[in-house]
Design a protein around this motif. Structure first.
Motif, PDB file in Angstrom:
ATOM      1  N   LEU A   1       0.824  -1.202   0.000  1.00 22.20           N
ATOM      2  CA  LEU A   1       0.000   0.000   0.000  1.00 22.20           C
ATOM      3  C   LEU A   1       0.863   1.259   0.000  1.00 22.20           C
ATOM      4  CD1 LEU A   1      -2.944  -0.909   2.396  1.00 22.20           C
ATOM      5  CD2 LEU A   1      -2.742  -1.263  -0.060  1.00 22.20           C
ATOM      6  N   HIS A   2       2.035   1.182   0.634  1.00 23.46           N
ATOM      7  CA  HIS A   2       2.950   2.324   0.611  1.00 23.46           C
ATOM      8  C   HIS A   2       3.364   2.650  -0.828  1.00 23.46           C
ATOM      9  CE1 HIS A   2       3.642   2.989   4.885  1.00 23.46           C
ATOM     10  NE2 HIS A   2       3.654   1.685   5.055  1.00 23.46           N
ATOM     11  N   HIS A   3       3.648   1.612  -1.603  1.00 28.00           N
ATOM     12  CA  HIS A   3       4.045   1.819  -3.004  1.00 28.00           C
ATOM     13  C   HIS A   3       2.893   2.429  -3.801  1.00 28.00           C
ATOM     14  CE1 HIS A   3       5.837   1.244  -6.898  1.00 28.00           C
ATOM     15  NE2 HIS A   3       4.903   0.377  -7.263  1.00 28.00           N
ATOM     16  N   ILE A   4       1.678   1.958  -3.564  1.00 20.99           N
ATOM     17  CA  ILE A   4       0.520   2.499  -4.280  1.00 20.99           C
ATOM     18  C   ILE A   4       0.348   3.985  -3.961  1.00 20.99           C
ATOM     19  CG2 ILE A   4      -2.001   2.408  -4.457  1.00 20.99           C
ATOM     20  CD1 ILE A   4      -1.826  -0.592  -4.054  1.00 20.99           C
ATOM     21  N   VAL A   5       0.466   4.334  -2.679  1.00 24.41           N
ATOM     22  CA  VAL A   5       0.295   5.739  -2.289  1.00 24.41           C
ATOM     23  C   VAL A   5       1.397   6.604  -2.897  1.00 24.41           C
ATOM     24  CG1 VAL A   5       0.278   7.332  -0.333  1.00 24.41           C
ATOM     25  CG2 VAL A   5      -0.971   5.181  -0.188  1.00 24.41           C
ATOM     26  N   ASP A   6       2.619   6.093  -2.908  1.00 24.36           N
ATOM     27  CA  ASP A   6       3.715   6.843  -3.539  1.00 24.36           C
ATOM     28  C   ASP A   6       3.410   7.118  -5.005  1.00 24.36           C
ATOM     29  OD1 ASP A   6       5.164   6.942  -1.213  1.00 24.36           O
ATOM     30  OD2 ASP A   6       6.456   5.243  -1.698  1.00 24.36           O
ATOM     31  N   ARG A   7       2.874   6.089  -5.697  1.00 21.51           N
ATOM     32  CA  ARG A   7       2.521   6.259  -7.114  1.00 21.51           C
ATOM     33  C   ARG A   7       1.350   7.240  -7.264  1.00 21.51           C
ATOM     34  NH1 ARG A   7       3.563   1.905 -10.594  1.00 21.51           N
ATOM     35  NH2 ARG A   7       2.226   3.022 -12.086  1.00 21.51           N
ATOM     36  N   MET A   8       0.391   7.160  -6.345  1.00 20.56           N
ATOM     37  CA  MET A   8      -0.746   8.078  -6.405  1.00 20.56           C
ATOM     38  C   MET A   8      -0.312   9.528  -6.252  1.00 20.56           C
ATOM     39  SD  MET A   8      -3.616   6.076  -4.119  1.00 20.56           S
ATOM     40  CE  MET A   8      -4.754   7.469  -4.133  1.00 20.56           C
TER      41      MET A   8
ATOM     42  N   SER B   1       3.252  13.592 -12.011  1.00 17.49           N
ATOM     43  CA  SER B   1       2.961  13.438 -13.442  1.00 17.49           C
ATOM     44  C   SER B   1       2.023  12.274 -13.737  1.00 17.49           C
ATOM     45  CB  SER B   1       4.260  13.263 -14.233  1.00 17.49           C
ATOM     46  OG  SER B   1       4.985  12.142 -13.760  1.00 17.49           O
ATOM     47  N   THR B   2       2.203  11.159 -13.047  1.00 22.10           N
ATOM     48  CA  THR B   2       1.401   9.965 -13.355  1.00 22.10           C
ATOM     49  C   THR B   2       0.438   9.573 -12.239  1.00 22.10           C
ATOM     50  OG1 THR B   2       3.122   8.498 -12.467  1.00 22.10           O
ATOM     51  CG2 THR B   2       3.221   9.026 -14.826  1.00 22.10           C
ATOM     52  N   GLY B   3       0.433  10.344 -11.159  1.00 26.20           N
ATOM     53  CA  GLY B   3      -0.441  10.015 -10.034  1.00 26.20           C
ATOM     54  C   GLY B   3      -1.887  10.395 -10.296  1.00 26.20           C
ATOM     55  N   ILE B   4      -2.712  10.181  -9.295  1.00 30.55           N
ATOM     56  CA  ILE B   4      -4.131  10.510  -9.431  1.00 30.55           C
ATOM     57  C   ILE B   4      -4.292  12.029  -9.404  1.00 30.55           C
ATOM     58  CG2 ILE B   4      -4.631  10.403  -6.938  1.00 30.55           C
ATOM     59  CD1 ILE B   4      -7.303   9.008  -7.827  1.00 30.55           C
ATOM     60  N   LYS B   5      -5.168  12.545 -10.249  1.00 35.23           N
ATOM     61  CA  LYS B   5      -5.350  13.990 -10.378  1.00 35.23           C
ATOM     62  C   LYS B   5      -6.216  14.514  -9.239  1.00 35.23           C
ATOM     63  CE  LYS B   5      -3.048  13.868 -14.181  1.00 35.23           C
ATOM     64  NZ  LYS B   5      -1.626  14.294 -14.149  1.00 35.23           N
TER      65      LYS B   5
ATOM     66  N   SER C   1      -0.816   9.544   5.628  1.00 31.97           N
ATOM     67  CA  SER C   1      -0.213   8.927   4.443  1.00 31.97           C
ATOM     68  C   SER C   1       1.069   9.643   4.042  1.00 31.97           C
ATOM     69  CB  SER C   1      -1.197   8.944   3.277  1.00 31.97           C
ATOM     70  OG  SER C   1      -1.443  10.260   2.849  1.00 31.97           O
ATOM     71  N   LYS C   2       1.267  10.854   4.572  1.00 33.40           N
ATOM     72  CA  LYS C   2       2.458  11.615   4.225  1.00 33.40           C
ATOM     73  C   LYS C   2       3.575  11.430   5.239  1.00 33.40           C
ATOM     74  CE  LYS C   2      -0.621  15.081   2.210  1.00 33.40           C
ATOM     75  NZ  LYS C   2      -1.127  16.454   2.328  1.00 33.40           N
ATOM     76  N   LYS C   3       3.293  10.661   6.294  1.00 36.93           N
ATOM     77  CA  LYS C   3       4.289  10.467   7.338  1.00 36.93           C
ATOM     78  C   LYS C   3       4.728   9.014   7.350  1.00 36.93           C
ATOM     79  CE  LYS C   3       1.823  13.865  10.155  1.00 36.93           C
ATOM     80  NZ  LYS C   3       1.050  14.073  11.390  1.00 36.93           N
ATOM     81  N   ASN C   4       5.908   8.766   7.813  1.00 37.09           N
ATOM     82  CA  ASN C   4       6.385   7.401   7.974  1.00 37.09           C
ATOM     83  C   ASN C   4       5.840   6.842   9.277  1.00 37.09           C
ATOM     84  OD1 ASN C   4       7.942   7.336   5.634  1.00 37.09           O
ATOM     85  ND2 ASN C   4       9.628   8.412   6.661  1.00 37.09           N
ATOM     86  N   THR C   5       5.043   5.815   9.208  1.00 39.32           N
ATOM     87  CA  THR C   5       4.488   5.213  10.407  1.00 39.32           C
ATOM     88  C   THR C   5       5.533   4.335  11.070  1.00 39.32           C
ATOM     89  OG1 THR C   5       3.628   3.405   9.057  1.00 39.32           O
ATOM     90  CG2 THR C   5       2.135   5.223   9.507  1.00 39.32           C
ATOM     91  N   SER C   6       5.609   4.443  12.374  1.00 42.00           N
ATOM     92  CA  SER C   6       6.594   3.638  13.109  1.00 42.00           C
ATOM     93  C   SER C   6       6.124   2.203  13.166  1.00 42.00           C
ATOM     94  CB  SER C   6       6.759   4.188  14.522  1.00 42.00           C
ATOM     95  OG  SER C   6       5.519   4.172  15.200  1.00 42.00           O
ATOM     96  N   SER C   7       7.002   1.296  12.831  1.00 44.41           N
ATOM     97  CA  SER C   7       6.629  -0.115  12.804  1.00 44.41           C
ATOM     98  C   SER C   7       6.602  -0.670  14.217  1.00 44.41           C
ATOM     99  CB  SER C   7       7.641  -0.910  11.971  1.00 44.41           C
ATOM    100  OG  SER C   7       8.924  -0.763  12.514  1.00 44.41           O
ATOM    101  N   LYS C   8       5.646  -1.565  14.473  1.00 44.81           N
ATOM    102  CA  LYS C   8       5.553  -2.207  15.770  1.00 44.81           C
ATOM    103  C   LYS C   8       6.689  -3.207  15.930  1.00 44.81           C
ATOM    104  CE  LYS C   8       0.506  -1.857  15.758  1.00 44.81           C
ATOM    105  NZ  LYS C   8      -0.758  -2.617  15.754  1.00 44.81           N
ATOM    106  N   GLU C   9       6.953  -3.541  17.180  1.00 42.49           N
ATOM    107  CA  GLU C   9       7.996  -4.523  17.432  1.00 42.49           C
ATOM    108  C   GLU C   9       7.602  -5.841  16.789  1.00 42.49           C
ATOM    109  OE1 GLU C   9      10.296  -6.595  21.221  1.00 42.49           O
ATOM    110  OE2 GLU C   9       8.864  -4.960  21.513  1.00 42.49           O
ATOM    111  N   GLY C  10       8.478  -6.387  15.994  1.00 41.48           N
ATOM    112  CA  GLY C  10       8.152  -7.584  15.225  1.00 41.48           C
ATOM    113  C   GLY C  10       7.941  -8.809  16.094  1.00 41.48           C
TER     114      GLY C  10
END
Length: 339
Positions: A115-122, A126-130, A213-222
């Motif tokens: 989902l992170h990759h999709i949001v980056d593309r969005m 130039s090619t993201g969602i208008k 979506s514009k911030k890096n979410t902190s990952s939980k302890e694995g």
């Protein structure tokens, strides 16, 4: 038009190897076609997003590299024409035609989806969602997009092959707080009891990027997993919705069913790393479908339909929702022999 790039209403007739179009005079089509598009060697693009203000386009490119842009009256009409034209293009290959119809009605998201990759593309300029200004019930919203525009964009960028898949992806983006509804139309839908209907494939439903979506979410302890439990043969995998154990909220998760040893693991599709966020042994488990009338005991929230329950030998209960009764039955049939 090819010479003057204007738009004209034409009556189209699809034959097995060509698409004919006729002028309309006095509300009736003329006897002879105005032109034809030979389908042999054609490629089709649908949805075609080359014209920002024309979201209902189909693009046909002939084998002589002539481009045709055809605009329909609705998304349903556009998708129906696109499917039939594609079928005619591949008419000499019945297996491909069967595969097209199967894909149209299938549900199989990419296994390595991020989902992170999709949001980056969005968000790509130039090619993201208008993003546009939209007016709803007298309120003006900046930098928004419609539900149907997002569905079109996801299909056009090959993140999904059908509108049903794209709606599921968009629901995941909303569930994980990458996008949010704005305005009465889309906000009201989030109160719907059926999770599959909370995101609207609709040109009047408005959405925008959430701040998170514009911030890096902190990952939980694995969580730590034994290598052996992840070494089994994958029997089945796919996206399901699971009720959390603590907050009792519902999250989209990618489930992977393994045999020898028999384990069911689930992954967070918003995380880049390919490691499970939970899982359990299936030995001694009980799995059963839940009734679709009312909210079953143990299920929180106004959620119903296509639910099933897994009780582990340690009496831990997992409540899971499939996208359809057929999918629920497939998962139950795959899990039972491994318990």
């Amino acid at each position: 038009g090819h010479i003057v790039r204007n738009w004209k209403v034409r009556w189209f007739v699809l034959l097995q190897d060509k698409l004919l179009y006729y002028k309309i005079e006095g509300g009736k089509k003329e006897a002879s076609p105005k032109g034809r598009i030979l389908l042999d060697g054609c490629t089709i693009t649908c949805p075609c997003l080359e014209y920002e203000n024309r979201p209902l386009l189909i693009k046909l490119k002939t084998k002589t590299n002539t481009d045709y842009f055809l605009e329909c009256c609705s998304r349903e009409e556009r998708d129906s024409w696109a499917l039939d034209i594609t079928g005619a293009i591949h008419a000499g290959h019945p297996v491909q035609v069967q595969e097209l119809h199967r894909m149209k009605n299938s549900f199989k998201l990419l296994e390595n989806i991020s989902l992170h990759h999709i949001v980056d593309r969005m968000c790509d300029s130039s090619t993201g969602i208008k993003l546009t200004r939209n007016l709803e019930q007298g309120n003006r919203y900046k930098e928004t997009f419609t539900g149907s525009a997002l569905v079109d964009w996801l299909i056009s960028n090959s993140f999904a092959v059908s509108r049903f898949e794209a709606v599921t992806l968009a629901s995941m983006l909303m569930e994980e707080n990458f996008i949010k509804p704005v305005g009465a139309r889309s906000t009201e839908a989030t109160r719907c009891s059926d999770l599959s209907e909370q995101f609207l494939d609709d040109s009047t439903a408005l959405y925008m990027f959430a701040e998170s979506s514009k911030k890096n979410t902190s990952s939980k302890e694995g969580l730590q997993f034994n290598i052996s439990e992840l070494s089994g043969t994958i029997v089945k995998q796919g996206f399901l919705v699971k009720q959390g154990h603590k907050r009792k909220n519902w999250k989209v998760r990618r489930f992977v069913l393994r045999a020898d040893p028999a384990f069911l693991h689930y992954y967070d599709p918003t995380k880049e790393e390919n490691r499970p966020v939970g899982g359990f042994s299936l030995r001694g488990c009980l799995v059963s479908a839940l009734e679709d009338n009312g909210v079953p005991a143990g299920v929180k929230g106004n959620v119903q339909g296509n639910l099933f329950k897994i009780i582990t030998k340690n009496d831990i209960r997992y409540y899971i929702q499939a996208s359809s009764k057929a999918e629920r039955a497939q998962w139950i049939e795959a899990i039972k022999p491994l318990t």
